[in-house]
Scaffold this motif. Structure first.
Motif, PDB file in Angstrom:
ATOM      1  N   LEU A 193       1.487  -1.317  -0.418  1.00  0.00           N
ATOM      2  CA  LEU A 193       0.185   0.375   0.126  1.00  0.00           C
ATOM      3  C   LEU A 193       0.629   1.881  -0.142  1.00  0.00           C
ATOM      4  O   LEU A 193       0.244   2.226  -0.325  1.00  0.00           O
ATOM      5  N   ASP A 194       2.107   1.308   0.870  1.00  0.00           N
ATOM      6  CA  ASP A 194       3.176   2.402   1.129  1.00  0.00           C
ATOM      7  C   ASP A 194       3.962   2.737  -0.912  1.00  0.00           C
ATOM      8  O   ASP A 194       4.797   2.837  -0.637  1.00  0.00           O
ATOM      9  N   GLY A 195       3.646   1.597  -1.338  1.00  0.00           N
ATOM     10  CA  GLY A 195       4.871   1.970  -2.719  1.00  0.00           C
ATOM     11  C   GLY A 195       5.709   0.746  -2.584  1.00  0.00           C
ATOM     12  O   GLY A 195       6.319   0.843  -3.571  1.00  0.00           O
ATOM     13  N   THR A 196       6.194   0.353  -1.747  1.00  0.00           N
ATOM     14  CA  THR A 196       7.377  -0.347  -1.069  1.00  0.00           C
ATOM     15  C   THR A 196       7.009  -1.287  -2.222  1.00  0.00           C
ATOM     16  O   THR A 196       6.103  -2.597  -2.362  1.00  0.00           O
ATOM     17  N   MET A 197       8.055  -1.730  -2.829  1.00  0.00           N
ATOM     18  CA  MET A 197       8.298  -3.144  -3.573  1.00  0.00           C
ATOM     19  C   MET A 197       9.563  -4.802  -3.194  1.00  0.00           C
ATOM     20  O   MET A 197      10.162  -4.233  -2.845  1.00  0.00           O
ATOM     21  N   ALA A 198       9.108  -6.030  -3.447  1.00  0.00           N
ATOM     22  CA  ALA A 198      10.169  -6.757  -3.581  1.00  0.00           C
ATOM     23  C   ALA A 198       9.636  -8.002  -4.436  1.00  0.00           C
ATOM     24  O   ALA A 198       8.769  -8.007  -4.541  1.00  0.00           O
ATOM     25  N   ALA A 199      10.849  -8.095  -5.184  1.00  0.00           N
ATOM     26  CA  ALA A 199      10.861  -8.614  -6.112  1.00  0.00           C
ATOM     27  C   ALA A 199      11.296 -10.236  -5.611  1.00  0.00           C
ATOM     28  O   ALA A 199      12.627 -10.589  -5.597  1.00  0.00           O
ATOM     29  N   TYR A 200      10.345 -11.531  -6.795  1.00  0.00           N
ATOM     30  CA  TYR A 200      11.255 -12.408  -6.836  1.00  0.00           C
ATOM     31  C   TYR A 200      12.928 -12.204  -7.566  1.00  0.00           C
ATOM     32  O   TYR A 200      12.244 -12.232  -8.824  1.00  0.00           O
ATOM     33  N   PRO A 201      13.951 -13.366  -7.598  1.00  0.00           N
ATOM     34  CA  PRO A 201      14.897 -13.814  -8.631  1.00  0.00           C
ATOM     35  C   PRO A 201      13.481 -14.232 -10.259  1.00  0.00           C
ATOM     36  O   PRO A 201      12.635 -14.705  -9.501  1.00  0.00           O
ATOM     37  N   ALA A 202      13.908 -13.652 -11.567  1.00  0.00           N
ATOM     38  CA  ALA A 202      13.505 -14.115 -12.542  1.00  0.00           C
ATOM     39  C   ALA A 202      13.865 -16.309 -12.514  1.00  0.00           C
ATOM     40  O   ALA A 202      14.736 -17.212 -11.881  1.00  0.00           O
ATOM     41  N   VAL A 203      12.607 -16.696 -12.715  1.00  0.00           N
ATOM     42  CA  VAL A 203      12.771 -17.544 -13.776  1.00  0.00           C
ATOM     43  C   VAL A 203      12.411 -18.270 -15.137  1.00  0.00           C
ATOM     44  O   VAL A 203      11.821 -17.227 -15.376  1.00  0.00           O
ATOM     45  N   GLU A 204      13.146 -19.294 -14.754  1.00  0.00           N
ATOM     46  CA  GLU A 204      12.865 -19.587 -16.780  1.00  0.00           C
ATOM     47  C   GLU A 204      11.211 -20.921 -16.525  1.00  0.00           C
ATOM     48  O   GLU A 204      10.964 -21.863 -15.424  1.00  0.00           O
ATOM     49  N   ASN A 205      10.824 -20.427 -17.860  1.00  0.00           N
ATOM     50  CA  ASN A 205       9.566 -21.275 -17.536  1.00  0.00           C
ATOM     51  C   ASN A 205       9.381 -22.071 -19.032  1.00  0.00           C
ATOM     52  O   ASN A 205       9.616 -21.400 -19.625  1.00  0.00           O
ATOM     53  N   ARG A 206       9.335 -23.836 -18.584  1.00  0.00           N
ATOM     54  CA  ARG A 206       9.400 -24.229 -20.087  1.00  0.00           C
ATOM     55  C   ARG A 206       7.836 -25.038 -20.565  1.00  0.00           C
ATOM     56  O   ARG A 206       7.031 -25.314 -19.336  1.00  0.00           O
ATOM     57  N   HIS A 207       7.099 -24.717 -21.287  1.00  0.00           N
ATOM     58  CA  HIS A 207       5.845 -25.000 -21.663  1.00  0.00           C
ATOM     59  C   HIS A 207       5.494 -26.238 -22.287  1.00  0.00           C
ATOM     60  O   HIS A 207       6.794 -26.540 -22.742  1.00  0.00           O
ATOM     61  N   LYS A 208       4.613 -27.095 -21.532  1.00  0.00           N
ATOM     62  CA  LYS A 208       4.001 -28.551 -22.613  1.00  0.00           C
ATOM     63  C   LYS A 208       2.538 -28.634 -23.582  1.00  0.00           C
ATOM     64  O   LYS A 208       1.882 -27.776 -22.320  1.00  0.00           O
ATOM     65  N   ASP A 209       2.152 -28.104 -24.835  1.00  0.00           N
ATOM     66  CA  ASP A 209       0.837 -28.088 -24.912  1.00  0.00           C
ATOM     67  C   ASP A 209       0.483 -26.622 -25.006  1.00  0.00           C
ATOM     68  O   ASP A 209      -0.532 -26.989 -24.215  1.00  0.00           O
ATOM     69  N   GLY A 210       1.363 -25.748 -24.796  1.00  0.00           N
ATOM     70  CA  GLY A 210       0.693 -24.497 -24.403  1.00  0.00           C
ATOM     71  C   GLY A 210       0.419 -24.177 -22.854  1.00  0.00           C
ATOM     72  O   GLY A 210      -0.208 -23.363 -22.537  1.00  0.00           O
ATOM     73  N   ILE A 211       0.385 -24.977 -21.923  1.00  0.00           N
ATOM     74  CA  ILE A 211       0.788 -25.158 -20.865  1.00  0.00           C
ATOM     75  C   ILE A 211       1.853 -25.343 -19.869  1.00  0.00           C
ATOM     76  O   ILE A 211       2.732 -25.308 -20.238  1.00  0.00           O
ATOM     77  N   LEU A 212       1.518 -24.037 -19.012  1.00  0.00           N
ATOM     78  CA  LEU A 212       3.290 -24.009 -17.868  1.00  0.00           C
ATOM     79  C   LEU A 212       3.779 -25.687 -17.497  1.00  0.00           C
ATOM     80  O   LEU A 212       2.276 -26.562 -16.598  1.00  0.00           O
ATOM     81  N   ASP A 213       4.914 -26.302 -17.750  1.00  0.00           N
ATOM     82  CA  ASP A 213       5.187 -27.629 -17.966  1.00  0.00           C
ATOM     83  C   ASP A 213       6.355 -27.672 -15.969  1.00  0.00           C
ATOM     84  O   ASP A 213       5.865 -28.312 -15.257  1.00  0.00           O
ATOM     85  N   LYS A 214       7.048 -26.705 -16.515  1.00  0.00           N
ATOM     86  CA  LYS A 214       8.278 -26.726 -15.766  1.00  0.00           C
ATOM     87  C   LYS A 214       8.693 -25.198 -14.867  1.00  0.00           C
ATOM     88  O   LYS A 214       8.956 -24.271 -16.270  1.00  0.00           O
ATOM     89  N   THR A 215       8.977 -24.720 -13.937  1.00  0.00           N
ATOM     90  CA  THR A 215       9.419 -23.820 -13.669  1.00  0.00           C
ATOM     91  C   THR A 215      10.782 -23.623 -13.194  1.00  0.00           C
ATOM     92  O   THR A 215      10.603 -24.768 -11.961  1.00  0.00           O
ATOM     93  N   LEU A 216      12.149 -23.155 -13.009  1.00  0.00           N
ATOM     94  CA  LEU A 216      13.513 -23.578 -12.933  1.00  0.00           C
ATOM     95  C   LEU A 216      13.871 -22.356 -11.940  1.00  0.00           C
ATOM     96  O   LEU A 216      13.656 -21.411 -12.552  1.00  0.00           O
TER      97      LEU A 216
END
Ligand code: ATP
Ligand code: MG
Ligand code: MG
Length: 352
Positions: A193-216
């Motif tokens: 609410l006060d504008g503070t931000m926290a970001a998780y590290p970037a992750v890699e996403n692999r899809h199968k048949d258009g659906i997310l399969d794995k995240t590394l």
């Protein structure tokens, strides 16, 4: 204790309700047909009413302290109506950007952030014109309501634009130039609410048949690209004046740059690993953000690989249950239809 109102009743709402309970909050879920849903199973109260039921919406809003959502396609008029009685985060402005791919890409480009080349198209003839301009390889998407690759058609040299237009089943489309990416990544950022931000590290996403399969987690890529992906996600969250969590999906290009694909102003499948590998998970961050609490630490205690259990994959649970270190999450869905997200499993790895 206080009560969080949740719009939408799927697994994202369920995992938010579980995180809320750990912090002493109750959840009241509102969605059409929500009895017995993944979220209803773990919520203190359930309202199963339509998005057009103004009285039910008002009663719901008056029974909670704040409203959030797990589905970005809740009609903007609904959050505006609820907002007359209680705070709603994220609000209508964020939803109107995130619900429409043309609005979304216009918003991102106006911030000086790159996307695939794109044009809106409202007929097969317009698709043909745009493909001549930015093709030949393109993807036609319905501007609204697509997920898991639904409402999309690939256009290659030789594809009849009329076939692609018919395939998306919508009267509003967007043609995007096909990006030859080296990998797909996402960044989830929480903003309070006060504008503070926290970001998780970037992750890699692999899809199968258009659906997310794995995240590394984290993505195996250069520190520069990871930092650029995080900068982009923070910039968008700030420009939206978002309160809650935002997932930004991006393509990494061969030169190490990033292009935004799409965003979701809610917890995201590519953030499920945070439940098992981070001090505060994405669902807890949503609760903290919308309740005006300080955001938690996004530090990870381990690297992780998350695997989705889709449809009949859920039958693998006995084997997964027996695997030491496999952290199994099942969503309480009775029927395992093909393509349906039934659960996920996270495996931890030594932190890099
Ligand atoms: P989600 O389930 O993530 O919400 P969605 O149905 O909204 O998916 P997108 O994320 O836009 O659809 O596209 C699905 C996938 O198709 C992307 O993850 C990517 O692999 C591929 N894709 C989409 N747009 C492009 C593009 N312009 N160039 C290359 N590949 C693309
Ligand atoms: Mg999407
Ligand atoms: Mg996507």
């Amino acid at each position: 204790g206080s009560t969080i109102g949740m719009l939408g009743d799927g697994q994202l709402g369920r995992m938010t309700a579980l995180a809320a309970a750990r912090l002493g909050y109750k959840t009241h879920v509102y969605a059409p047909g929500s009895e017995g849903s993944p979220c209803a199973q773990v919520s203190a109260a359930v309202t199963s009413a339509g998005w057009d039921d103004l009285d039910a919406l008002e009663t719901f809003a008056r029974s909670v302290d704040v409203v959030t959502l797990e589905w970005e396609n809740v009609p903007v008029a609904v959050v505006e109506h609820l907002g007359r009685f209680t705070p709603v985060h994220p609000g209508g402005k964020v939803l109107s950007v995130a619900q429409d791919r043309v609005e979304e890409k216009s918003f991102v480009n106006a911030l000086g952030i790159g996307t695939a080349p794109w044009r809106a198209a409202r007929s097969a003839e317009e698709v043909a014109r745009v493909v001549a301009e930015i093709g030949p390889r393109c993807i036609l998407k319905s501007t609204r309501l697509g997920y898991d690759g639904k409402g999309q058609a690939r256009i290659e040299p030789g594809t009849d634009p009329a076939d692609a237009w018919a395939a998306i089943g919508s009267d509003a489309g967007i043609v995007e130039g096909f990006v030859s990416f080296t990998c797909e990544v996402s960044v989830i950022v929480a903003r309070g609410l006060d504008g503070t931000m926290a970001a998780y590290p970037a992750v890699e996403n692999r899809h199968k048949d258009g659906i997310l399969d794995k995240t590394l987690a984290p993505a195996r890529m250069s520190a520069e690209t990871a930092a650029e992906a995080e900068r982009v996600a923070r910039r968008i969250a700030e420009a939206l004046d978002l309160v809650g969590v935002l997932a930004v999906e991006m393509f990494v290009t061969p030169d190490g740059g990033v292009l935004v694909n799409e965003m979701a102003p809610r917890p995201h499948n590519s953030g499920h690993w945070t439940m098992d590998a981070c001090h505060s998970c994405q669902f807890e961050q949503l609760v903290r953000a919308v309740c005006g609490l300080p955001l938690g630490s996004v530090e990870r205690v381990a690297d992780a690989e998350m695997e989705n259990l889709i449809g009949a994959d859920a039958d693998r649970w006995p084997e997964l249950m027996a695997e030491p270190g496999a952290r199994l999450h099942l969503y309480g869905k009775a029927e395992a239809r093909p393509g349906r997200k039934m659960g996920h499993v996270t495996r931890l790895l030594p932190r890099t």
